[in-house]
Design a protein around this motif. Structure first.
Motif, PDB file in Angstrom:
ATOM      1  N   VAL A  78       0.801  -1.370  -0.031  1.00  0.00           N
ATOM      2  CA  VAL A  78      -0.152   0.109   0.153  1.00  0.00           C
ATOM      3  C   VAL A  78       0.993   1.264   0.018  1.00  0.00           C
ATOM      4  N   GLY A  79       0.527   2.143  -0.695  1.00  0.00           N
ATOM      5  CA  GLY A  79       1.111   3.539  -0.773  1.00  0.00           C
ATOM      6  C   GLY A  79       0.396   4.638  -0.791  1.00  0.00           C
ATOM      7  N   VAL A  80       0.967   5.649  -0.184  1.00  0.00           N
ATOM      8  CA  VAL A  80       0.169   7.098  -0.052  1.00  0.00           C
ATOM      9  C   VAL A  80       0.809   8.160  -0.925  1.00  0.00           C
ATOM     10  N   VAL A  81       0.155   8.810  -1.450  1.00  0.00           N
ATOM     11  CA  VAL A  81       0.612  10.032  -2.436  1.00  0.00           C
ATOM     12  C   VAL A  81       0.377  11.279  -1.599  1.00  0.00           C
ATOM     13  N   GLY A  82       0.996  12.107  -1.489  1.00  0.00           N
ATOM     14  CA  GLY A  82       0.855  13.417  -0.763  1.00  0.00           C
ATOM     15  C   GLY A  82       1.570  13.350   0.409  1.00  0.00           C
ATOM     16  N   SER A  83       2.077  14.844   0.982  1.00  0.00           N
ATOM     17  CA  SER A  83       2.554  14.923   2.048  1.00  0.00           C
ATOM     18  C   SER A  83       2.193  16.305   2.878  1.00  0.00           C
TER      19      SER A  83
ATOM     20  N   SER B 102       9.323   1.270   8.741  1.00  0.00           N
ATOM     21  CA  SER B 102       7.908   1.170   8.361  1.00  0.00           C
ATOM     22  C   SER B 102       7.651   1.878   7.255  1.00  0.00           C
ATOM     23  N   LEU B 103       8.774   2.707   6.789  1.00  0.00           N
ATOM     24  CA  LEU B 103       8.193   3.432   5.530  1.00  0.00           C
ATOM     25  C   LEU B 103       9.280   3.107   4.402  1.00  0.00           C
ATOM     26  N   LYS B 104       8.778   3.461   3.252  1.00  0.00           N
ATOM     27  CA  LYS B 104       9.759   3.490   1.811  1.00  0.00           C
ATOM     28  C   LYS B 104       9.296   4.887   1.228  1.00  0.00           C
ATOM     29  N   LEU B 105      10.064   5.772   1.561  1.00  0.00           N
ATOM     30  CA  LEU B 105       9.960   6.911   0.877  1.00  0.00           C
ATOM     31  C   LEU B 105      10.241   7.001  -0.687  1.00  0.00           C
ATOM     32  N   THR B 106       9.779   7.845  -1.319  1.00  0.00           N
ATOM     33  CA  THR B 106      10.076   8.355  -2.788  1.00  0.00           C
ATOM     34  C   THR B 106       9.419   9.595  -3.294  1.00  0.00           C
ATOM     35  N   THR B 107      10.289  10.116  -4.236  1.00  0.00           N
ATOM     36  CA  THR B 107       9.389  11.380  -4.612  1.00  0.00           C
ATOM     37  C   THR B 107       8.895  10.991  -6.281  1.00  0.00           C
ATOM     38  N   ASP B 108       8.960   9.684  -6.830  1.00  0.00           N
ATOM     39  CA  ASP B 108       8.440   9.415  -7.844  1.00  0.00           C
ATOM     40  C   ASP B 108       7.361   8.417  -7.870  1.00  0.00           C
ATOM     41  N   ILE B 109       6.178   8.810  -8.506  1.00  0.00           N
ATOM     42  CA  ILE B 109       4.797   8.106  -8.215  1.00  0.00           C
ATOM     43  C   ILE B 109       4.945   6.953  -9.024  1.00  0.00           C
TER      44      ILE B 109
ATOM     45  N   ARG C  28      14.773  12.963  10.195  1.00  0.00           N
ATOM     46  CA  ARG C  28      14.136  13.207  11.767  1.00  0.00           C
ATOM     47  C   ARG C  28      13.125  12.189  12.066  1.00  0.00           C
ATOM     48  N   GLY C  29      12.471  11.492  11.167  1.00  0.00           N
ATOM     49  CA  GLY C  29      11.338  10.577  11.479  1.00  0.00           C
ATOM     50  C   GLY C  29      10.099  11.250  11.407  1.00  0.00           C
ATOM     51  N   HIS C  30       9.936  12.461  11.004  1.00  0.00           N
ATOM     52  CA  HIS C  30       8.635  13.043  10.987  1.00  0.00           C
ATOM     53  C   HIS C  30       8.552  14.201  10.058  1.00  0.00           C
ATOM     54  N   ASN C  31       7.369  14.179   9.348  1.00  0.00           N
ATOM     55  CA  ASN C  31       6.871  15.326   8.165  1.00  0.00           C
ATOM     56  C   ASN C  31       7.458  16.525   9.089  1.00  0.00           C
ATOM     57  N   PRO C  32       8.289  17.297   8.179  1.00  0.00           N
ATOM     58  CA  PRO C  32       8.736  18.664   8.619  1.00  0.00           C
ATOM     59  C   PRO C  32       7.722  19.871   8.441  1.00  0.00           C
ATOM     60  N   ASN C  33       6.702  19.507   7.771  1.00  0.00           N
ATOM     61  CA  ASN C  33       5.586  20.761   7.594  1.00  0.00           C
ATOM     62  C   ASN C  33       4.448  20.486   8.201  1.00  0.00           C
ATOM     63  N   TYR C  34       3.914  19.404   8.360  1.00  0.00           N
ATOM     64  CA  TYR C  34       2.445  18.871   9.134  1.00  0.00           C
ATOM     65  C   TYR C  34       2.645  17.839   9.967  1.00  0.00           C
ATOM     66  N   LEU C  35       1.926  17.903  10.782  1.00  0.00           N
ATOM     67  CA  LEU C  35       1.830  16.814  12.111  1.00  0.00           C
ATOM     68  C   LEU C  35       3.209  16.611  12.541  1.00  0.00           C
TER      69      LEU C  35
ATOM     70  N   SER D  32       8.698  16.386  -2.501  1.00  0.00           N
ATOM     71  CA  SER D  32       9.892  16.915  -2.698  1.00  0.00           C
ATOM     72  C   SER D  32      11.131  15.996  -2.024  1.00  0.00           C
ATOM     73  N   GLU D  33      12.254  16.476  -2.662  1.00  0.00           N
ATOM     74  CA  GLU D  33      13.482  15.671  -1.970  1.00  0.00           C
ATOM     75  C   GLU D  33      13.730  16.441  -0.482  1.00  0.00           C
ATOM     76  N   PHE D  34      13.603  17.501  -0.392  1.00  0.00           N
ATOM     77  CA  PHE D  34      13.602  18.032   1.086  1.00  0.00           C
ATOM     78  C   PHE D  34      12.595  17.345   1.991  1.00  0.00           C
ATOM     79  N   VAL D  35      11.376  17.370   1.585  1.00  0.00           N
ATOM     80  CA  VAL D  35      10.412  16.609   2.641  1.00  0.00           C
ATOM     81  C   VAL D  35      10.802  15.190   2.748  1.00  0.00           C
ATOM     82  N   LYS D  36      11.432  14.556   1.776  1.00  0.00           N
ATOM     83  CA  LYS D  36      11.920  13.282   1.790  1.00  0.00           C
ATOM     84  C   LYS D  36      12.970  13.207   2.665  1.00  0.00           C
ATOM     85  N   GLY D  37      14.128  14.109   2.520  1.00  0.00           N
ATOM     86  CA  GLY D  37      15.154  13.973   3.320  1.00  0.00           C
ATOM     87  C   GLY D  37      14.882  14.234   4.880  1.00  0.00           C
ATOM     88  N   ALA D  38      14.037  15.281   4.915  1.00  0.00           N
ATOM     89  CA  ALA D  38      13.686  15.469   6.382  1.00  0.00           C
ATOM     90  C   ALA D  38      13.232  14.459   7.155  1.00  0.00           C
TER      91      ALA D  38
END
Length: 346
Positions: A22-27, A77-84, A61-68, A51-57
């Motif tokens: 399962v995957g989620v699109v959006g940050s 538990s996560l596999k992050l990407t910027t490529d849909i 740090r283990g959390h979304n830098p902008n929300y929650l 963005s790569e910035f959000v992915k890298g953050a």
């Protein structure tokens, strides 16, 4: 000092997590909340961020830098990407959780085979390019039929999910097998799930409640009290029922949580971005300045134009929709418009 538990570590250690792709699109905030829901049950959640910035953050740090930002994730538990395309190829279930105004740009990059995938919309707005809901957009532009679609409805504010306060989801899909699979991966100690077959009704109601919430916020900003808000919301649910019946007749009860419950929480909650937008307008902000002052997208603003025009085409009498549209798009004075509205409500 005790080590701070991550989301995955705070779950019941005896619970066996599922190998569901399962995957989620959006940050944004709701996308982050959905990831939080899914990591309760899935060994790995794929997450396509903008963005790569959000992915890298998140990786750092283990959390979304902008929300929650208080929601911490175990990175295992996560596999992050910027490529849909990477995410869609890897997943059987794809949850779309971008603001509606950005969905077209996101999906235009999708060139991989998605014919056998299940697309779940957590988007509560109109797609500007086609002036239509996500369900129709996926069907018409990408040939993704309703049998491969589902819609998530509330009442479920992202902020309360982050705090693990008990929240409710309605998952609408015409396929019982898909409904069962989604119920299994979204349900947890703090998320209760019910299912529905009313895809379009759930999607339109989620859009309408955002417009009504802007109206409730305007009323609050103007100084109207709880008594008026109660009357306002009771009229709003009737307008919702009128609109839904005109758009798509189906067996539905608008007093259920996915309709009335979601309307109530969006109209009353201080977490509601649409209510907050309306509140600023009621206090005297221009519509433009109110929108610019917010760091999140208030879907109701963009939806109001489309819903108003659709209602006019169908000759529907929806005084709340008319009032909110006049304030947002015709530059009408909020105080004068609400004074007129009070005479039409009962």
């Amino acid at each position: 000092m005790a080590k701070k538990k991550t989301i995955s570590e705070s779950s019941n250690p005896k619970k066996t997590k599922k190998d569901v792709s399962v995957g989620v699109v959006g940050s944004g905030s709701f996308a982050t909340a959905i990831v939080k829901m899914l990591v309760e049950n899935c060994k790995v959640v794929h997450w396509c961020v903008r963005s790569e910035f959000v992915k890298g953050a998140i990786e750092l740090r283990g959390h979304n830098p902008n929300y929650l930002t208080a929601a911490h994730f175990n990175l295992k538990s996560l596999k992050l990407t910027t490529d849909i395309n990477e995410l869609v190829t890897a997943c059987d279930v794809i949850v779309l959780a971008t603001p509606s105004i950005y969905l077209s740009d996101t999906l235009d990059k999708m060139t991989c085979d998605y014919s056998d995938k299940i697309f779940v919309s957590a988007i509560k707005g109109i797609i500007p390019r086609v002036n239509d809901v996500v369900a129709h957009y996926l069907r018409d532009e990408f040939k993704i039929g309703f049998r491969n679609q589902a819609v998530i409805a509330g009442p479920c504010h992202a902020e309360e999910v982050a705090m693990e306060r008990l929240s409710y989801l309605t998952i609408a899909t015409v396929e019982d097998e898909i409904a069962g699979k989604l119920e299994e991966i979204f349900s947890s100690d703090f998320i209760k799930v019910q299912t529905s077959k009313d895809i379009l009704g759930n999607e339109y109601s989620a859009i309408l409640k955002n417009i009504f919430a802007i109206g409730a916020g305007i009323a609050s900003g103007l100084g109207y009290g709880d008594n008026f808000t109660a009357v306002f919301v009771s009229n709003a649910i009737r307008e919702m029922e009128t609109f839904l019946e005109a758009i798509y007749e189906a067996p539905r009860d608008v007093n259920e949580s996915a309709y009335l419950g979601d309307l109530l929480v969006t109209a009353y909650s201080l977490f509601s971005r649409n209510r907050n937008l309306g509140n600023l307008i009621g206090k005297g902000y221009t519509v433009k300045s109110a929108i610019q002052s917010m760091n999140m997208v208030a879907e109701g603003y963009y939806a109001a134009d489309s819903i108003y025009k659709t209602a006019k085409q169908k000759n529907l009498k929806l005084p709340i929709i008319d009032t909110v549209y006049a304030i947002l798009y015709e530059g009408k004075n909020a105080e004068k418009q609400f004074k007129k509205l009070t005479a039409k409500l009962n």
